[in-house]
Enzyme design. Structure first.
Site, PDB file in Angstrom:
ATOM      1  N   THR A  17       8.445  -1.130 -12.754  1.00  0.00           N
ATOM      2  CA  THR A  17       8.778  -2.217 -11.823  1.00  0.00           C
ATOM      3  C   THR A  17       7.842  -3.411 -12.073  1.00  0.00           C
ATOM      4  OG1 THR A  17       7.472  -0.986 -10.205  1.00  0.00           O
ATOM      5  CG2 THR A  17       9.843  -0.874  -9.962  1.00  0.00           C
ATOM      6  N   GLU A  18       6.608  -3.139 -12.495  1.00  0.00           N
ATOM      7  CA  GLU A  18       5.655  -4.233 -12.812  1.00  0.00           C
ATOM      8  C   GLU A  18       6.106  -5.012 -14.048  1.00  0.00           C
ATOM      9  OE1 GLU A  18       4.550  -1.007 -12.365  1.00  0.00           O
ATOM     10  OE2 GLU A  18       3.789  -1.304 -10.327  1.00  0.00           O
ATOM     11  N   ASN A  19       6.796  -4.344 -14.957  1.00  0.00           N
ATOM     12  CA  ASN A  19       7.208  -5.005 -16.204  1.00  0.00           C
ATOM     13  C   ASN A  19       8.181  -6.170 -15.984  1.00  0.00           C
ATOM     14  OD1 ASN A  19       7.162  -1.943 -18.197  1.00  0.00           O
ATOM     15  ND2 ASN A  19       5.597  -3.516 -17.983  1.00  0.00           N
ATOM     16  N   TRP A  20       8.796  -6.242 -14.788  1.00  0.00           N
ATOM     17  CA  TRP A  20       9.686  -7.384 -14.506  1.00  0.00           C
ATOM     18  C   TRP A  20       8.921  -8.697 -14.547  1.00  0.00           C
ATOM     19  CZ3 TRP A  20      14.605  -6.754 -15.144  1.00  0.00           C
ATOM     20  CH2 TRP A  20      15.221  -5.550 -14.795  1.00  0.00           C
TER      21      TRP A  20
ATOM     22  N   ARG B 140      -4.734   6.317 -17.651  1.00  0.00           N
ATOM     23  CA  ARG B 140      -4.286   6.301 -16.256  1.00  0.00           C
ATOM     24  C   ARG B 140      -2.776   6.492 -16.221  1.00  0.00           C
ATOM     25  NH1 ARG B 140      -6.304   0.729 -16.990  1.00  0.00           N
ATOM     26  NH2 ARG B 140      -4.506  -0.556 -17.506  1.00  0.00           N
TER      27      ARG B 140
ATOM     28  N   ASP C  99       3.107   3.729 -24.506  1.00  0.00           N
ATOM     29  CA  ASP C  99       2.370   2.465 -24.444  1.00  0.00           C
ATOM     30  C   ASP C  99       1.898   2.032 -25.835  1.00  0.00           C
ATOM     31  OD1 ASP C  99       1.417   0.322 -23.046  1.00  0.00           O
ATOM     32  OD2 ASP C  99      -0.396   1.314 -22.331  1.00  0.00           O
ATOM     33  N   GLY C 100       1.767   0.731 -26.016  1.00  0.00           N
ATOM     34  CA  GLY C 100       1.188   0.203 -27.254  1.00  0.00           C
ATOM     35  C   GLY C 100       2.189  -0.479 -28.179  1.00  0.00           C
TER      36      GLY C 100
ATOM     37  N   SER D 104      -0.571   4.741 -14.188  1.00  0.00           N
ATOM     38  CA  SER D 104       0.149   3.478 -14.004  1.00  0.00           C
ATOM     39  C   SER D 104       1.474   3.622 -13.258  1.00  0.00           C
ATOM     40  CB  SER D 104       0.393   2.800 -15.367  1.00  0.00           C
ATOM     41  OG  SER D 104      -0.824   2.480 -15.968  1.00  0.00           O
TER      42      SER D 104
ATOM     43  N   ARG E 292       0.036  10.037 -22.650  1.00  0.00           N
ATOM     44  CA  ARG E 292       0.022   8.578 -22.660  1.00  0.00           C
ATOM     45  C   ARG E 292      -0.521   8.119 -24.010  1.00  0.00           C
ATOM     46  NH1 ARG E 292      -1.321   4.040 -18.233  1.00  0.00           N
ATOM     47  NH2 ARG E 292      -0.915   2.267 -19.591  1.00  0.00           N
TER      48      ARG E 292
ATOM     49  N   ARG F 104       6.860  -9.663 -16.832  1.00  0.00           N
ATOM     50  CA  ARG F 104       6.621 -10.163 -18.197  1.00  0.00           C
ATOM     51  C   ARG F 104       7.508 -11.394 -18.460  1.00  0.00           C
ATOM     52  NH1 ARG F 104       5.330  -5.087 -22.216  1.00  0.00           N
ATOM     53  NH2 ARG F 104       3.717  -4.201 -20.891  1.00  0.00           N
TER      54      ARG F 104
HETATM   55  C1  FPP Z   1       4.909  -0.298 -23.480  1.00  0.00           C
HETATM   56  O1  FPP Z   1       4.231  -0.973 -24.500  1.00  0.00           O
HETATM   57  C2  FPP Z   1       6.365  -0.304 -23.723  1.00  0.00           C
HETATM   58  C3  FPP Z   1       7.304  -0.937 -22.970  1.00  0.00           C
HETATM   59  C4  FPP Z   1       6.981  -1.724 -21.760  1.00  0.00           C
HETATM   60  C5  FPP Z   1       8.737  -0.883 -23.332  1.00  0.00           C
HETATM   61  C6  FPP Z   1       9.140   0.447 -23.903  1.00  0.00           C
HETATM   62  C7  FPP Z   1      10.544   0.377 -24.317  1.00  0.00           C
HETATM   63  C8  FPP Z   1      11.055   1.116 -25.298  1.00  0.00           C
HETATM   64  C9  FPP Z   1      10.272   2.103 -26.096  1.00  0.00           C
HETATM   65  C10 FPP Z   1      12.477   0.937 -25.602  1.00  0.00           C
HETATM   66  C11 FPP Z   1      13.227   1.960 -24.817  1.00  0.00           C
HETATM   67  C12 FPP Z   1      14.588   2.018 -25.271  1.00  0.00           C
HETATM   68  C13 FPP Z   1      15.495   2.872 -24.738  1.00  0.00           C
HETATM   69  C14 FPP Z   1      16.839   2.941 -25.313  1.00  0.00           C
HETATM   70  C15 FPP Z   1      15.194   3.712 -23.592  1.00  0.00           C
HETATM   71  P1  FPP Z   1       3.624  -2.380 -24.154  1.00  0.00           P
HETATM   72  O2  FPP Z   1       4.720  -3.386 -24.308  1.00  0.00           O
HETATM   73  O3  FPP Z   1       2.973  -2.317 -22.820  1.00  0.00           O
HETATM   74  O4  FPP Z   1       2.595  -2.581 -25.314  1.00  0.00           O
HETATM   75  P2  FPP Z   1       1.070  -2.965 -25.172  1.00  0.00           P
HETATM   76  O5  FPP Z   1       0.424  -1.847 -24.394  1.00  0.00           O
HETATM   77  O6  FPP Z   1       0.606  -2.992 -26.593  1.00  0.00           O
HETATM   78  O7  FPP Z   1       1.011  -4.283 -24.489  1.00  0.00           O
END
Ligand code: FPP
Length: 230
Positions: free
Chosen positions: A63-66, A185, A17-18, A187, A179, A68
């Protein structure tokens, strides 16, 4: 004297995350955070292998990321497709096996094709297994497993037989889960499989995660286990 045994974790789960906050802090577009995150993942797989870890399970897309923005979802799916092709030769050379878990029928055709090819060409890898959770949700995994049960499955259902219906069938439960990014959490990550996992949280954004911090967590895991924390 207590006996000193090696307590290297067999399986580690990571909630990466992040990425977006890292990109924002650097004044970069969101997708650059994900791109750097993918590089950190490649590096982390090597660190894990060098430390003797056998399986790494990472949460790449829930599944929640869809939900975005379309631009971000397309960007991540294109990145996964690109990266799957880009890392294939290195993965084969280093003996890394790569598998994906999650709801495949939601993935774009190109991404699906690239990840399936990557799974096939790395299937004989023996050094470490990298499991990428993509379009993954822990509750959905349990519901789909329940839906797949036949009459006879139900009649003889045990925890072990149910676990064999999950997307993670054949993959060990994580000894510990990390995490990054500050939240504390799970998630919807590996809900069934995390029943006994040690948990580690760090404020470090995933793209900035280092080998040193990873090594400190592995050491602390060993201490927790040796102190009977399990
Ligand atoms: C969470 O950070 C990250 C993601 C939702 C995407 C993670 C994807 C990758 C690391 C690429 C994976 C690539 C391969 C080849 C498997 P966030 O976007 O939620 O960031 P935030 O917490 O700062 O909002």
């Amino acid at each position: 004297m207590t006996e000193t045994t090696s307590s290297i974790p067999h399986t580690i789960g990571i909630i990466m995350d992040g990425n977006r906050r890292w990109a924002k802090e650097q004044g970069l577009p969101t997708i650059e955070g994900h791109r750097k995150g993918a590089e950190t993942l490649q590096a982390c797989t090597r660190w894990a292998y060098e430390m003797g870890v056998k399986t790494l399970i990472v949460y790449a897309f829930s599944t929640e990321n869809w939900q975005r923005s379309e631009e971000e979802v397309t960007g991540i799916m294109d990145l996964v497709a690109f990266f799957s092709e880009y890392i294939a030769d290195t993965a084969i050379k280093e003996g890394v096996r790569i598998q994906f878990i999650g709801k495949r029928d939601m993935l774009p055709e190109k991404t699906l094709q690239k990840i399936e090819t990557l799974e096939q060409v790395t299937a004989i890898g023996m050094t470490i297994t990298l499991v990428v959770a993509l379009s993954y949700g822990g509750r959905l995994e349990i519901v789909e497993a329940a839906r797949s049960l036949s009459e006879s499955d139900r009649a003889e259902l045990t925890e072990e037989s149910f676990a064999r219906k999950l997307w993670t069938a054949g993959i060990s439960d994580p000894d510990f889960i990390i995490r990054t990014g500050g939240q504390k959490r799970l998630s919807n990550f590996l809900l069934w499989q995390s029943a006994y996992s040690e948990l580690f949280f760090t404020p470090t954004y995933w793209p900035a995660f280092t080998r040193d911090e990873f090594a400190r967590m592995v050491t602390e895991y060993g201490e927790r286990v040796q102190n009977g924390g399990k």
